[in-house]
Structure formats: structure tokens, C-alpha cells
Design a protein around this motif. Sequence first.
Motif, PDB file in Angstrom:
ATOM      1  N   LEU A  11      -3.856  -2.190  10.363  1.00 18.60           N
ATOM      2  CA  LEU A  11      -3.023  -2.618   9.254  1.00 18.60           C
ATOM      3  C   LEU A  11      -1.622  -2.919   9.775  1.00 18.60           C
ATOM      4  CD1 LEU A  11      -4.008  -0.098   6.418  1.00 18.60           C
ATOM      5  CD2 LEU A  11      -5.224  -2.139   7.251  1.00 18.60           C
ATOM      6  N   CYS A  12      -1.191  -4.162   9.648  1.00 19.99           N
ATOM      7  CA  CYS A  12       0.156  -4.566  10.047  1.00 19.99           C
ATOM      8  C   CYS A  12       1.047  -4.484   8.811  1.00 19.99           C
ATOM      9  CB  CYS A  12       0.143  -5.976  10.618  1.00 19.99           C
ATOM     10  SG  CYS A  12      -0.913  -6.160  12.076  1.00 19.99           S
ATOM     11  N   VAL A  13       2.050  -3.619   8.864  1.00 18.04           N
ATOM     12  CA  VAL A  13       2.863  -3.338   7.681  1.00 18.04           C
ATOM     13  C   VAL A  13       4.341  -3.543   7.985  1.00 18.04           C
ATOM     14  CG1 VAL A  13       1.175  -1.708   6.737  1.00 18.04           C
ATOM     15  CG2 VAL A  13       2.967  -0.869   8.260  1.00 18.04           C
ATOM     16  N   SER A  14       5.149  -3.660   6.934  1.00 17.90           N
ATOM     17  CA  SER A  14       6.598  -3.809   7.090  1.00 17.90           C
ATOM     18  C   SER A  14       7.305  -2.948   6.052  1.00 17.90           C
ATOM     19  CB  SER A  14       7.010  -5.275   6.948  1.00 17.90           C
ATOM     20  OG  SER A  14       6.693  -5.755   5.658  1.00 17.90           O
ATOM     21  N   GLY A  15       8.610  -2.716   6.318  1.00 21.12           N
ATOM     22  CA  GLY A  15       9.384  -1.839   5.441  1.00 21.12           C
ATOM     23  C   GLY A  15       9.133  -0.376   5.722  1.00 21.12           C
ATOM     24  N   ILE A  16       8.835  -0.045   6.965  1.00 23.96           N
ATOM     25  CA  ILE A  16       8.429   1.326   7.315  1.00 23.96           C
ATOM     26  C   ILE A  16       9.635   2.267   7.368  1.00 23.96           C
ATOM     27  CG2 ILE A  16       6.388   0.535   8.545  1.00 23.96           C
ATOM     28  CD1 ILE A  16       9.232   1.910  10.565  1.00 23.96           C
ATOM     29  N   ASP A  17       9.353   3.551   7.263  1.00 20.90           N
ATOM     30  CA  ASP A  17      10.372   4.599   7.432  1.00 20.90           C
ATOM     31  C   ASP A  17       9.794   5.778   8.201  1.00 20.90           C
ATOM     32  OD1 ASP A  17       8.608   5.413   5.460  1.00 20.90           O
ATOM     33  OD2 ASP A  17      10.142   6.304   4.173  1.00 20.90           O
ATOM     34  N   SER A  34       5.133   6.814   1.346  1.00 26.63           N
ATOM     35  CA  SER A  34       5.871   5.561   1.543  1.00 26.63           C
ATOM     36  C   SER A  34       5.086   4.400   0.966  1.00 26.63           C
ATOM     37  CB  SER A  34       6.104   5.304   3.036  1.00 26.63           C
ATOM     38  OG  SER A  34       6.893   6.313   3.613  1.00 26.63           O
ATOM     39  N   CYS A  35       5.819   3.481   0.343  1.00 29.73           N
ATOM     40  CA  CYS A  35       5.231   2.225  -0.111  1.00 29.73           C
ATOM     41  C   CYS A  35       5.665   1.132   0.862  1.00 29.73           C
ATOM     42  CB  CYS A  35       5.682   1.901  -1.528  1.00 29.73           C
ATOM     43  SG  CYS A  35       4.953   0.372  -2.178  1.00 29.73           S
ATOM     44  N   VAL A  36       4.729   0.483   1.518  1.00 30.56           N
ATOM     45  CA  VAL A  36       5.041  -0.540   2.514  1.00 30.56           C
ATOM     46  C   VAL A  36       4.279  -1.819   2.196  1.00 30.56           C
ATOM     47  CG1 VAL A  36       5.513   1.154   4.328  1.00 30.56           C
ATOM     48  CG2 VAL A  36       3.189   0.245   4.073  1.00 30.56           C
ATOM     49  N   ILE A  72       0.838  -1.198   0.000  1.00 30.32           N
ATOM     50  CA  ILE A  72       0.000   0.000   0.000  1.00 30.32           C
ATOM     51  C   ILE A  72       0.877   1.253   0.000  1.00 30.32           C
ATOM     52  CG2 ILE A  72      -2.005  -1.023   1.157  1.00 30.32           C
ATOM     53  CD1 ILE A  72      -0.968   0.126   3.807  1.00 30.32           C
ATOM     54  N   TRP A  73       0.314   2.327  -0.531  1.00 28.52           N
ATOM     55  CA  TRP A  73       0.907   3.651  -0.399  1.00 28.52           C
ATOM     56  C   TRP A  73       0.373   4.302   0.867  1.00 28.52           C
ATOM     57  CZ3 TRP A  73       4.892   4.950  -3.249  1.00 28.52           C
ATOM     58  CH2 TRP A  73       5.029   4.470  -4.559  1.00 28.52           C
ATOM     59  N   VAL A  74       1.250   4.923   1.626  1.00 28.75           N
ATOM     60  CA  VAL A  74       0.848   5.651   2.835  1.00 28.75           C
ATOM     61  C   VAL A  74       1.248   7.117   2.657  1.00 28.75           C
ATOM     62  CG1 VAL A  74       1.081   5.841   5.337  1.00 28.75           C
ATOM     63  CG2 VAL A  74       1.209   3.588   4.248  1.00 28.75           C
ATOM     64  N   LEU A  75       0.280   8.002   2.725  1.00 28.99           N
ATOM     65  CA  LEU A  75       0.538   9.437   2.710  1.00 28.99           C
ATOM     66  C   LEU A  75       0.497   9.921   4.151  1.00 28.99           C
ATOM     67  CD1 LEU A  75      -0.747   8.811  -0.202  1.00 28.99           C
ATOM     68  CD2 LEU A  75      -1.108  11.277  -0.307  1.00 28.99           C
ATOM     69  N   TRP A  76       1.570  10.554   4.603  1.00 28.32           N
ATOM     70  CA  TRP A  76       1.691  10.871   6.022  1.00 28.32           C
ATOM     71  C   TRP A  76       2.294  12.249   6.240  1.00 28.32           C
ATOM     72  CZ3 TRP A  76       6.979  10.959   7.492  1.00 28.32           C
ATOM     73  CH2 TRP A  76       7.871  10.325   6.613  1.00 28.32           C
ATOM     74  N   GLN A  77       2.272  12.680   7.468  1.00 27.94           N
ATOM     75  CA  GLN A  77       2.744  14.027   7.820  1.00 27.94           C
ATOM     76  C   GLN A  77       4.154  13.976   8.393  1.00 27.94           C
ATOM     77  OE1 GLN A  77       1.527  16.163  11.552  1.00 27.94           O
ATOM     78  NE2 GLN A  77       0.344  17.390  10.108  1.00 27.94           N
ATOM     79  N   PHE A  78       5.042  14.835   7.853  1.00 20.17           N
ATOM     80  CA  PHE A  78       6.375  14.984   8.438  1.00 20.17           C
ATOM     81  C   PHE A  78       6.231  15.754   9.756  1.00 20.17           C
ATOM     82  CE2 PHE A  78       7.952  14.466   3.985  1.00 20.17           C
ATOM     83  CZ  PHE A  78       8.799  13.398   4.218  1.00 20.17           C
ATOM     84  N   SER A  79       5.683  15.099  10.757  1.00 19.51           N
ATOM     85  CA  SER A  79       5.356  15.773  12.013  1.00 19.51           C
ATOM     86  C   SER A  79       6.588  16.156  12.813  1.00 19.51           C
ATOM     87  CB  SER A  79       4.441  14.887  12.861  1.00 19.51           C
ATOM     88  OG  SER A  79       5.018  13.603  13.045  1.00 19.51           O
TER      89      SER A  79
END
Length: 224
Positions: A115-121, A98-100, A52-59
Motif C-alpha cells: 500500500l503506497c500512502v501519503s500524509g503519514i505521521d 491515522s487517516c492517510v 484508509i485508517w491505519v491502526l498502529w503501535q506507538f513502538s
Amino acid sequence: MDIIATIHTDFSTKFGLPRQSGLVEELKGQIIFEPAYRQPEAFRGLEEFSHIWVLWQFSKSKKKNWAATVAPPRLGGRERMGVFATRSPFRPNDIGLSCVRLEKIEWDEQRGPILCVSGIDMVDQTPIYDIKPYIPYTDCHPEASEGFTSRTKEYALEVDFPSELLNQLPENKREAIIKVLKQDPRPAYDNDPDRLYGVAYAGWDVRFRVKKDRLTVYEVEALD
């Protein structure tokens, strides 16, 4: 934009995070949605996708002003590129992409779908704006040119992690931290071989020094 979810990871700070998603598949995360977005219908069919693609905030990297150029770490931190030619967090809008890998979807009575994901940053508690499926026939372009990243993608350090220190960590966290260290967490402009750095990972402070292309771990301590 509304925050729809939050991701929970083993990184309490930015230092040590891979600079791109997918570089360390062993790094896990859980995406937990806000109550308004927990309807099961919203996730119908998602389990059929592997990524999946995750769009997130550079908090952790918010700035009032932005600059037209940035210094990519893999170019030594001194050569500048246009901000739109990089993945730098210091952008006009604080949006990360990010693509995870989607490992599985867990269903919890209190927290809804997880959602359990891997390859996170991403750092722990990173706010998430949106989730989209990764679609290989449109999202994958093997013929794409890589720009300056073609010169830097193979960069990695040798890691010397003494067994008596490595064994202090939980067994399921050891391979991931070694791969994180191989990515060289240091600021690109800092090459002081005597400086002791520390990565806060999974409740542990892993301290190391780097001399030339070799990283040596000297201390591992539990974080309070």
C-alpha cells in the motif's frame, strides 16, 4: 494483537514527525504486510477507496505506566489535559490511529501487495495492527466540535531554508521537509533561540534554530 504489516517512511526517529496524519500530504510511506496477510483476496475492493485508517503501535513511546493527564505540545507543554482528550502516544495501550491517502496498491512477487500512502505521521518500521477503509458518510462530521485543538490548528512557523542548503536534498523531498519544519518540531517547552536542532529525514540531517516565529536552517548533512 497480531502485527499484520510494517510501514516504511523517511523518518528514522520521532523528532520532526507531524503530530497528526494528513498535515503534510507530501510525506510518503509504503505498508508491507507480513507473509500470513498477503493473500490478494484480503485486498479485494480496497482500491476503490481514496483514504484508509491505519491502526498502529506507538513502538517508540512505550511506557510501563500511564498517566491520567498529559501536556499537549501545542498548548505550550505546561497545560495538562486528560489523556483520553488527546492523541498523546503515552496511553494505557500503545495504539495509534491515522487517516492517510491510499495513492495506489502495488503488487510485488516477493512482498505481496504494497500500500503506497501519503500524509503519514509514523516512524520507519512502525508495526501496524489493522487497515480499514475511510468512509466519508460515517467518518466525516463537519459539525463536530474541536475542543482545545481549535485554538492551535493554525499554528505554523515561517521557514528560511537557504537555496544552497535546500538544493542538497533530492528535489522530490524538498517541499515535504519545508512543511515539516513549518509544523515546529521542537518540544513545546523549549524556546532556546540559540539551540541547534536536527531533523533526520530521508537520509539527511537538517539542522535549524528558531527565533520567535521564524525557523532558519543552518546545516544539511548526509546521514551515515
